[in-house]
Design a protein around this motif. Structure first.
Motif, PDB file in Angstrom:
ATOM      1  N   TRP A  83      26.783  41.232  -3.648  1.00  0.00           N
ATOM      2  CA  TRP A  83      27.904  41.975  -4.868  1.00  0.00           C
ATOM      3  C   TRP A  83      28.312  41.009  -4.896  1.00  0.00           C
ATOM      4  CZ3 TRP A  83      27.637  43.843   0.795  1.00  0.00           C
ATOM      5  CH2 TRP A  83      26.641  45.556   0.669  1.00  0.00           C
ATOM      6  N   ILE A  84      28.721  41.314  -6.439  1.00  0.00           N
ATOM      7  CA  ILE A  84      29.209  40.530  -7.145  1.00  0.00           C
ATOM      8  C   ILE A  84      30.347  41.115  -8.395  1.00  0.00           C
ATOM      9  CG2 ILE A  84      29.862  38.712  -8.817  1.00  0.00           C
ATOM     10  CD1 ILE A  84      26.598  38.114  -8.117  1.00  0.00           C
ATOM     11  N   LYS A  85      31.191  40.863  -7.835  1.00  0.00           N
ATOM     12  CA  LYS A  85      32.851  41.485  -9.398  1.00  0.00           C
ATOM     13  C   LYS A  85      32.690  40.872 -10.252  1.00  0.00           C
ATOM     14  CE  LYS A  85      36.824  44.597  -9.560  1.00  0.00           C
ATOM     15  NZ  LYS A  85      37.310  45.578  -9.359  1.00  0.00           N
ATOM     16  N   ASP A  88      34.866  44.698 -15.043  1.00  0.00           N
ATOM     17  CA  ASP A  88      35.042  46.210 -13.820  1.00  0.00           C
ATOM     18  C   ASP A  88      33.956  46.100 -13.716  1.00  0.00           C
ATOM     19  OD1 ASP A  88      37.716  46.784 -14.726  1.00  0.00           O
ATOM     20  OD2 ASP A  88      37.562  46.869 -16.427  1.00  0.00           O
ATOM     21  N   GLU A  89      32.815  45.450 -13.989  1.00  0.00           N
ATOM     22  CA  GLU A  89      31.602  46.092 -13.053  1.00  0.00           C
ATOM     23  C   GLU A  89      31.229  45.342 -12.143  1.00  0.00           C
ATOM     24  OE1 GLU A  89      27.158  44.583 -14.957  1.00  0.00           O
ATOM     25  OE2 GLU A  89      29.341  43.550 -15.583  1.00  0.00           O
ATOM     26  N   VAL A  90      30.333  45.874 -10.920  1.00  0.00           N
ATOM     27  CA  VAL A  90      30.044  44.734 -10.027  1.00  0.00           C
ATOM     28  C   VAL A  90      28.267  45.273  -9.461  1.00  0.00           C
ATOM     29  CG1 VAL A  90      29.473  46.072  -7.016  1.00  0.00           C
ATOM     30  CG2 VAL A  90      31.735  46.086  -8.793  1.00  0.00           C
ATOM     31  N   ALA A 144      20.459  33.536 -10.525  1.00  0.00           N
ATOM     32  CA  ALA A 144      21.079  34.892 -11.429  1.00  0.00           C
ATOM     33  C   ALA A 144      19.517  35.454 -10.809  1.00  0.00           C
ATOM     34  CB  ALA A 144      20.799  34.175 -13.096  1.00  0.00           C
ATOM     35  N   MET A 145      18.227  35.624 -10.248  1.00  0.00           N
ATOM     36  CA  MET A 145      17.680  36.513 -10.915  1.00  0.00           C
ATOM     37  C   MET A 145      17.870  37.377  -9.422  1.00  0.00           C
ATOM     38  SD  MET A 145      15.909  37.730 -12.954  1.00  0.00           S
ATOM     39  CE  MET A 145      13.930  38.351 -12.448  1.00  0.00           C
ATOM     40  N   PHE A 146      18.140  36.444  -8.673  1.00  0.00           N
ATOM     41  CA  PHE A 146      18.402  37.298  -6.242  1.00  0.00           C
ATOM     42  C   PHE A 146      19.683  37.044  -6.879  1.00  0.00           C
ATOM     43  CE2 PHE A 146      20.498  36.141  -2.761  1.00  0.00           C
ATOM     44  CZ  PHE A 146      19.817  36.496  -2.019  1.00  0.00           C
ATOM     45  N   LEU A 147      20.458  37.067  -7.248  1.00  0.00           N
ATOM     46  CA  LEU A 147      21.949  37.965  -7.706  1.00  0.00           C
ATOM     47  C   LEU A 147      21.764  38.853  -8.301  1.00  0.00           C
ATOM     48  CD1 LEU A 147      23.767  34.513  -7.548  1.00  0.00           C
ATOM     49  CD2 LEU A 147      23.909  36.572  -5.833  1.00  0.00           C
ATOM     50  N   GLY A 148      21.185  39.856  -9.440  1.00  0.00           N
ATOM     51  CA  GLY A 148      20.802  40.482 -10.258  1.00  0.00           C
ATOM     52  C   GLY A 148      21.637  40.328 -11.213  1.00  0.00           C
ATOM     53  N   ILE A 149      21.711  39.618 -11.678  1.00  0.00           N
ATOM     54  CA  ILE A 149      22.297  38.692 -12.779  1.00  0.00           C
ATOM     55  C   ILE A 149      21.264  38.367 -14.084  1.00  0.00           C
ATOM     56  CG2 ILE A 149      23.620  36.927 -14.091  1.00  0.00           C
ATOM     57  CD1 ILE A 149      24.635  35.671 -11.604  1.00  0.00           C
ATOM     58  N   VAL A 171      31.149  36.450  -4.345  1.00  0.00           N
ATOM     59  CA  VAL A 171      29.741  36.829  -3.138  1.00  0.00           C
ATOM     60  C   VAL A 171      30.493  37.672  -2.390  1.00  0.00           C
ATOM     61  CG1 VAL A 171      27.531  36.940  -3.632  1.00  0.00           C
ATOM     62  CG2 VAL A 171      28.387  35.916  -5.328  1.00  0.00           C
ATOM     63  N   GLU A 172      29.962  38.634  -2.259  1.00  0.00           N
ATOM     64  CA  GLU A 172      29.842  39.294  -0.590  1.00  0.00           C
ATOM     65  C   GLU A 172      28.912  39.389  -0.635  1.00  0.00           C
ATOM     66  OE1 GLU A 172      31.201  43.355   1.475  1.00  0.00           O
ATOM     67  OE2 GLU A 172      31.693  42.713  -0.595  1.00  0.00           O
TER      68      GLU A 172
END
Length: 192
Positions: A83-85, A88-90, A144-149, A171-172
């Motif tokens: 999870w990355i904040k 306002d987007e997570v 970036a792909m791994f983190l969903g960015i 990053v949690e």
């Protein structure tokens, strides 16, 4: 002739039968509970000490998961959730052997042995992750792909990743053992 009637108090046969049926039902329920409970097998959760951190810079920026000690982990039994904040987007992303980060037909993070750098790195879901081995995302694109960015087209959003790195965004991360449903690691690290 003296006839005396002697009355004795007794339990009616109907009530006696009802008591016997009740006792039988209770005994059957207890036996069924023990038998049913004995047949249920719970998957043992592996115990392992893991560490997660960022490594490298520029193009070689990646996330490292290090297995410090404990039980070997079959990566096919693991799910990594991040999870990355970002304002306002997570941004939440999940990676497992069944789904997740696949680049060039390889699942990331890739597992490798630090002591044997020549050894081939194995894709997530194929490897046994044991003490002394690491799993890494390898470079900025795969991180970036791994983190969903990702962009709207599903490719790595390197510019957004760079902005999160410059901001020192936390990053949690959670590593879950799928068969038992238990958490092996819950940690937070900073993109830097």
């Amino acid at each position: 002739m003296d006839m005396r009637v002697i009355l004795e108090d007794a339990v009616s046969p109907v009530i006696g039968v009802m008591l016997m049926i009740t006792v039988t039902i209770i005994v059957a329920a207890v036996v069924a509970a023990f038998v049913g409970g004995a047949s249920t097998q719970f998957e043992k959760t592996p115990q392992a000490s893991l560490r997660v951190y960022c490594d490298g810079s520029e193009e070689e920026f990646n996330i490292i998961f290090e297995h410090l000690s404990g039980d070997p982990l079959r990566t096919e039994d693991l799910r990594i959730v991040t999870w990355i904040k970002d304002g306002d987007e997570v941004i939440k992303n999940e990676t497992s052997a069944r789904s997740g980060t696949v680049v060039d037909e390889v699942r990331y993070p890739r597992v490798y042995d630090v002591q044997q750098p020549d050894q081939e790195r194995q894709g997530f879901g194929e490897a046994i992750w044991k003490r002394g081995t690491r799993a890494g995302t390898y470079d900025r694109e795969k991180t970036a792909m791994f983190l969903g960015i990702v962009t709207g087209e599903g490719s790595a959003d390197i510019n957004k990743l760079d902005g999160l790195i410059q901001a020192g965004t936390p990053v949690e991360v959670t590593v879950i053992h799928i068969p038992s449903g238990n958490t092996i690691l819950r940690n937070e690290f900073i993109l830097e």
